[in-house]
Enzyme design. Structure first.
Site, PDB file in Angstrom:
ATOM      1  CG  HIS A 183      -8.226  -0.142  -3.313  1.00 20.36           C
ATOM      2  ND1 HIS A 183      -7.395  -1.184  -2.940  1.00 20.36           N
ATOM      3  CD2 HIS A 183      -8.977   0.144  -2.209  1.00 20.36           C
ATOM      4  CE1 HIS A 183      -7.620  -1.494  -1.674  1.00 20.36           C
ATOM      5  NE2 HIS A 183      -8.574  -0.717  -1.209  1.00 20.36           N
ATOM      6  CG  ASP A 230     -13.890   5.886  -1.507  1.00 21.33           C
ATOM      7  OD1 ASP A 230     -13.878   5.762  -0.273  1.00 21.33           O
ATOM      8  OD2 ASP A 230     -12.841   5.907  -2.197  1.00 21.33           O
ATOM      9  NE  ARG A 232      -3.953   0.448   1.792  1.00 15.11           N
ATOM     10  CZ  ARG A 232      -5.199   0.478   2.230  1.00 15.11           C
ATOM     11  NH1 ARG A 232      -5.505   1.227   3.283  1.00 15.11           N
ATOM     12  NH2 ARG A 232      -6.157  -0.215   1.652  1.00 15.11           N
ATOM     13  NE  ARG A 284     -10.412  -5.541  -0.298  1.00 18.15           N
ATOM     14  CZ  ARG A 284      -9.607  -4.586   0.180  1.00 18.15           C
ATOM     15  NH1 ARG A 284     -10.115  -3.565   0.846  1.00 18.15           N
ATOM     16  NH2 ARG A 284      -8.287  -4.611  -0.033  1.00 18.15           N
TER      17      ARG A 284
HETATM   18  N1   CP Z   1     -11.342  -0.587   1.784  1.00 14.14           N
HETATM   19  C1   CP Z   1     -10.086  -0.602   2.272  1.00 14.14           C
HETATM   20  O1   CP Z   1      -9.099  -0.775   1.535  1.00 14.14           O
HETATM   21  O2   CP Z   1     -10.024  -0.483   3.618  1.00 14.14           O
HETATM   22  P1   CP Z   1      -8.688  -0.279   4.474  1.00 14.14           P
HETATM   23  O3   CP Z   1      -8.149   1.081   4.146  1.00 14.14           O
HETATM   24  O4   CP Z   1      -9.118  -0.411   5.908  1.00 14.14           O
HETATM   25  O5   CP Z   1      -7.699  -1.341   4.079  1.00 14.14           O
HETATM   26  N1  NVA Z   2     -10.291   6.466  -1.751  1.00 19.13           N
HETATM   27  C1  NVA Z   2      -9.926   6.007  -0.426  1.00 19.13           C
HETATM   28  C2  NVA Z   2     -10.089   4.520  -0.327  1.00 19.13           C
HETATM   29  C3  NVA Z   2      -9.769   3.923   1.000  1.00 19.13           C
HETATM   30  C4  NVA Z   2      -9.941   2.446   1.038  1.00 19.13           C
HETATM   31  C5  NVA Z   2      -8.508   6.428  -0.105  1.00 19.13           C
HETATM   32  O1  NVA Z   2      -7.636   6.293  -0.968  1.00 19.13           O
HETATM   33  O2  NVA Z   2      -8.263   6.892   1.012  1.00 19.13           O
END
Ligand code: CP
Ligand code: NVA
Length: 311
Positions: free
Chosen positions: A128, A221, A101, A289
């Site tokens: 993502h 989102d 990440r 997930r």
């Molecule tokens: N949706 C998602 O990726 O959640 P987290 O940021 O908690 O991993």
């Molecule tokens: N768009 C959001 C998604 C989190 C899972 C971010 O990047 O923070």
């Protein structure tokens, strides 16, 4: 080496195989079976941003598959303590794959560039992809199939929206983004989708009410993603008319399902009554997930099992 930096790294047929594997592995878990498909395999998790779902679903998924995982936080000093080539080649001798990440998509690209181990994108500013696989699995469960379904995303044309647009194109689903001017998806990203999926049905509108009228699933989102905190006030104003609330939901078919990748800012992009309402699949979506990523991990690291067990 097979990496998974975005859904562009796999073909639609491979994506369908991942989804089929996820479904089989999920059914087995529900039946009480946890086949040790990835016994002795080790997955590293290298995270530059916070996470609940991505981290825990990969860690538990790996454990259920008989493997192990290793969470690497800031203290390993990625990008700070030593040259990226040294870091990556050393890590690759210890682990079978890494989920990353990253603050910038170029960081996961650099990690993959050494081909030291398969790299899985666990969220970047660009996309993502693991989230999108889980989302399609959730739509498949809700309707029996994802084929021909219309996914309407109300909100920012962000990393989550971009992966959803691509996955819809790959699976011949319709995708509509309803967003305020200036918050559309990246033009280069859309050009890349058009190049690989010339028949992609991707639309952008500024009218959320019109968009949801033919929605099978409505997705939202956060308005301010991780790393954009300095823009939160201006974004709250820009997105004020794009809240997923009961008025907007009433404009959609009664059969429409509601999705959100979480974490949500309740009362901002989505209201309590919608997130907790009868049309919401959001909690099951988060649970998916793990199932979706187990499908991906088995496809990346245990493909023989798929040949023998997934028809
Ligand atoms: N949706 C998602 O990726 O959640 P987290 O940021 O908690 O991993
Ligand atoms: N768009 C959001 C998604 C989190 C899972 C971010 O990047 O923070």
């Amino acid at each position: 080496m097979q990496h998974f930096l975005s859904l562009f790294d796999i073909t639609p047929d491979e994506l369908k195989r991942v989804l089929q594997t996820a479904t089989v592995v999920k059914s087995k878990l529900i039946a009480g079976e946890r086949p040790s498909i990835l016994q002795n395999k080790v997955l590293a998790l290298l995270f530059e941003k916070p996470s609940l779902r991505t981290r825990v679903s990969f860690e538990t998924g790996m454990a259920q598959l008989g493997g192990a995982s290793l969470f690497l936080g800031q203290d390993v000093g990625w990008g700070k303590r030593e040259a990226p080539s040294d870091f990556t080649q050393v890590l690759g001798q210890f682990v079978d794959a890494v989920v990353c990440r990253a603050k910038q998509h170029s960081h996961v690209e650099q990690l993959a560039s050494f081909d030291a181990m398969p790299v899985i994108n666990g969220l970047t500013d660009l996309c993502h992809p693991c989230q999108a696989i889980a989302d399609v699995l959730t739509i498949q469960e809700a309707f029996g199939s994802y084929a021909g379904k219309h996914l309407v995303f109300v909100g920012d044309g962000n990393n989550v929206a971009q992966s959803l647009a691509l996955i819809c194109a790959m699976l011949e689903m319709k995708f509509t983004l309803a967003c305020p001017p200036g918050y559309e998806m990246d033009a280069d990203w859309l050009s890349r989708i058009a190049a690989v999926s010339p028949r992609a049905d991707i639309n952008t509108t500024q009218d959320p009410v019109a968009a949801v009228k033919s929605a099978d699933a409505i997705y939202t989102d956060v308005w301010t993603s991780m790393g954009q905190e300095a823009e939160s006030i201006i974004r709250r104003e820009a997105f004020a008319d794009y809240q997923l609330n009961k008025t907007l939901l009433a404009a959609a078919p009664a059969s429409a399902r509601v999705l959100h990748c979480l974490p949500a800012v309740r009362g901002e992009e989505i209201t309590d009554e919608v997130i907790d309402g009868k049309q919401s699949d959001i909690i099951r979506q988060a649970g998916n997930r793990m199932h979706a990523q187990k499908g991906l991990l088995v496809w990346l690291l245990g493909r023989d099992w798929i040949c023998k067990n997934v028809s």
